[in-house]
Design an enzyme around this catalytic site. Structure first.
Site, PDB file in Angstrom:
ATOM      1  N   GLU A 142      64.461  25.221  40.478  1.00 15.21           N
ATOM      2  CA  GLU A 142      64.888  24.376  41.594  1.00 15.21           C
ATOM      3  C   GLU A 142      63.692  23.844  42.367  1.00 15.21           C
ATOM      4  OE1 GLU A 142      66.985  25.988  44.907  1.00 15.21           O
ATOM      5  OE2 GLU A 142      65.717  27.743  45.080  1.00 15.21           O
ATOM      6  N   ARG A 167      60.945  21.305  51.480  1.00 17.10           N
ATOM      7  CA  ARG A 167      60.533  21.692  52.839  1.00 17.10           C
ATOM      8  C   ARG A 167      59.344  22.624  52.736  1.00 17.10           C
ATOM      9  NH1 ARG A 167      61.957  26.866  51.988  1.00 17.10           N
ATOM     10  NH2 ARG A 167      63.903  27.215  50.878  1.00 17.10           N
TER      11      ARG A 167
HETATM   12  P1  ADP Z   1      68.263  30.288  45.146  1.00 19.59           P
HETATM   13  O1  ADP Z   1      68.410  28.816  45.391  1.00 19.59           O
HETATM   14  O2  ADP Z   1      69.479  31.048  45.530  1.00 19.59           O
HETATM   15  O3  ADP Z   1      66.982  30.855  45.662  1.00 19.59           O
HETATM   16  P2  ADP Z   1      67.091  30.071  42.470  1.00 19.59           P
HETATM   17  O4  ADP Z   1      67.665  29.167  41.448  1.00 19.59           O
HETATM   18  O5  ADP Z   1      65.829  29.639  43.143  1.00 19.59           O
HETATM   19  O6  ADP Z   1      68.214  30.423  43.542  1.00 19.59           O
HETATM   20  O7  ADP Z   1      66.825  31.490  41.818  1.00 19.59           O
HETATM   21  C1  ADP Z   1      66.440  32.593  42.620  1.00 19.59           C
HETATM   22  C2  ADP Z   1      66.022  33.769  41.740  1.00 19.59           C
HETATM   23  O8  ADP Z   1      67.090  34.129  40.837  1.00 19.59           O
HETATM   24  C3  ADP Z   1      64.842  33.481  40.819  1.00 19.59           C
HETATM   25  O9  ADP Z   1      63.597  33.621  41.460  1.00 19.59           O
HETATM   26  C4  ADP Z   1      65.076  34.527  39.747  1.00 19.59           C
HETATM   27  O10 ADP Z   1      64.689  35.795  40.224  1.00 19.59           O
HETATM   28  C5  ADP Z   1      66.579  34.541  39.582  1.00 19.59           C
HETATM   29  N1  ADP Z   1      67.012  33.591  38.522  1.00 19.59           N
HETATM   30  C6  ADP Z   1      67.382  32.293  38.692  1.00 19.59           C
HETATM   31  N2  ADP Z   1      67.670  31.701  37.491  1.00 19.59           N
HETATM   32  C7  ADP Z   1      67.484  32.639  36.523  1.00 19.59           C
HETATM   33  C8  ADP Z   1      67.588  32.637  35.084  1.00 19.59           C
HETATM   34  N3  ADP Z   1      67.966  31.557  34.397  1.00 19.59           N
HETATM   35  N4  ADP Z   1      67.286  33.796  34.430  1.00 19.59           N
HETATM   36  C9  ADP Z   1      66.891  34.903  35.126  1.00 19.59           C
HETATM   37  N5  ADP Z   1      66.788  34.964  36.473  1.00 19.59           N
HETATM   38  C10 ADP Z   1      67.062  33.861  37.178  1.00 19.59           C
END
Ligand code: ADP
Length: 447
Positions: free
Chosen positions: A287, A291
């Protein structure tokens, strides 16, 4: 040039912005709820406006209240900090309509990146590598099953509107899929008002590596390397460092350029973070945050730049004060998030601070809104401070963190400080050998 900036936030990040304003000779306006009348950001700002009752919905998230505060004080620009309205495209649109400058990207960039499906589509088109998964949203369970079979279990179901670790569910097997699918949809709907979900391959041992980018809104952009934020609890970061212990200069230059080129291509303005999972030498985009991040100080420490000052400059229409060639890494920095929480369950622990003493000395920075006698209100986030250390190399930064944590005194409430004392004793942490699952596993047996 701006004469007055309103800060639509509270806590340490509001102080962070006030400090940048003061150094730039810009007047600052703090807004606050009735629960925050005694808060440090209110004491430090040049002007203050009470914008409502304790509940965030009626104060820090109230767009009409914040617009009125701008009009009353004559603030020409708004810095949103992080959280609250910082990624709310509607807010940015309304500011634009009132001729008030939003210190950040355009509402269109916030819209595209705020929806994880459109963000992934956009990034893929810009040549950024993504986690394998569904192409766009998955409307029903049957489609989810087909897609999951194609990419192979385990898979993760994610709410397109999700954030803060919510709206994400793991399905290890086909049996677990129906529940994961329903729960992710329900969380997306109840927390973010949007039930749409998509599916990704679940990566088993990745690190969380994020690239700091900065654009001038006119097609120029740079990257400021990476931060490793793999130490997480419930998908929330607790310890961040830069540079990443697993990233070498060549890898940094390559992924950094991919990211800088991507944001330059869309005329992105201001600070942004492109988040990746990094496994077996491959990057997978998850993602983009449009910001300033909580963990931005580790990047500031190693590059010697002030990202908030830079955000304000770009919002004023000035060019960035550095080029890619000017940006050179100096040493190593680590940040720990100090939360008012009671271990081992991390239960929020608001209350009165009976004694506060901040550490100091070479290479130590504390960003905190605490003071002696301050009463932490129960209505908001439990983050009460960030301790950032900088050393010539990683070992020096670790030793400095150990020393600074020992100097810090926060009495009256429980905090996450004991967690960091314990983590610093761990050989894996000392070596930098951890992934996104390390902390959860460690917590099961150590707290
Ligand atoms: P948010 O917007 O809730 O922060 P993210 O998409 O940034 O969500 O993901 C947050 C965390 O979730 C990542 O840093 C990782 O630890 C875990 N995560 C997200 N996608 C995956 C994936 N495809 N496989 C394993 N862990 C994931």
């Amino acid at each position: 040039m701006f004469e007055k900036i309103l800060i639509a936030n509270r806590g340490e990040i509001a102080l962070r912005v006030i400090r940048a304003c003061r150094e730039m000779g810009i007047r600052s306006v703090a807004v606050h709820s009735t629960a925050d009348a005694d808060a440090m950001h209110v004491r430090m700002a040049d002007e203050t406006v009470c914008i409502g009752p304790p509940s965030s919905t009626d104060s820090y998230l109230s767009i009409p209240a914040i617009i009125s505060a701008c009009e009353i004080t004559g603030a020409q620009a708004v810095h949103p900090g992080y959280g609250f309205l910082s990624e709310n495209q509607n807010f940015v649109q309304i500011l634009e309509d009132h001729d008030i400058t939003f210190i950040g990207p355009t509402s269109e960039h916030i819209r595209v990146m705020g929806d994880k499906i459109t963000a992934k589509e956009t990034m893929r088109k810009l040549g950024v590598p993504c986690v394998p998964g569904s192409e766009g949203g998955v409307p029903d369970l049957a489609t989810a099953q087909t897609v999951a079979e194609e990419i192979g279990y385990p898979v993760i179901i994610k709410a397109t509107a999700g954030g803060g670790g919510r709206g994400m569910k793991l399905a290890r097997t086909a049996e677990e899929l129906p529940d994961a699918f329903r729960t992710a949809r329900a969380e997306g709907k109840s927390n973010f008002g949007n039930p749409e979900v998509y599916i990704e391959k679940y990566l088993g041992t990745p690190r969380h590596i994020e690239i700091q980018v900065f654009g001038d809104g006119k097609g120029n952009a740079v990257h400021l390397g990476e931060r490793d934020c793999s130490l997480q609890r419930r998908h929330q970061k607790v310890f961040e460092e830069a540079p990443g212990p697993s990233i070498d200069a060549e890898t940094r230059a390559r992924i950094g350029k991919t990211c800088a080129d991507a944001v330059a291509a869309i005329n992105y303005a201001g600070a942004g973070t492109i988040e990746f999972l990094y496994e077996n030498g491959e990057f997978y985009f998850i993602e983009m945050n449009t910001r300033l991040q909580v963990e931005h100080p580790v990047t500031e420490a190693i590059f010697g730049v002030d990202l908030v000052r830079e955000q304000i400059r770009v919002a004023e229409g000035l060019p960035m004060s550095f080029t890619q060639d000017d940006l050179e890494i100096n040493g190593h920095a680590i940040e720990v998030r100090i939360n008012a929480e009671k271990l081992p369950n991390f239960a929020p622990c608001p209350g009165k601070i009976t004694q506060y003493h901040a550490p100091g000395g070479l290479g130590v920075r504390i960003d905190s809104a605490l003071y002696d006698g301050y009463r932490i209100p129960p209505y908001y986030d439990s983050l009460i401070g960030k301790l950032i250390v900088h050393g010539r190399d990683r070992n020096e930064a670790l030793a400095r963190l150990h020393r600074a944590l020992a100097e810090l005194i926060v009495d009256g409430v429980d905090t996450t400080v004991p967690l960091f004392h314990a983590l610093l004793q761990e050989p894996d942490i000392q070596k930098g050998d951890y992934n996104i699952h390390w902390l959860e596993k460690w917590l099961e047996t150590n707290l």
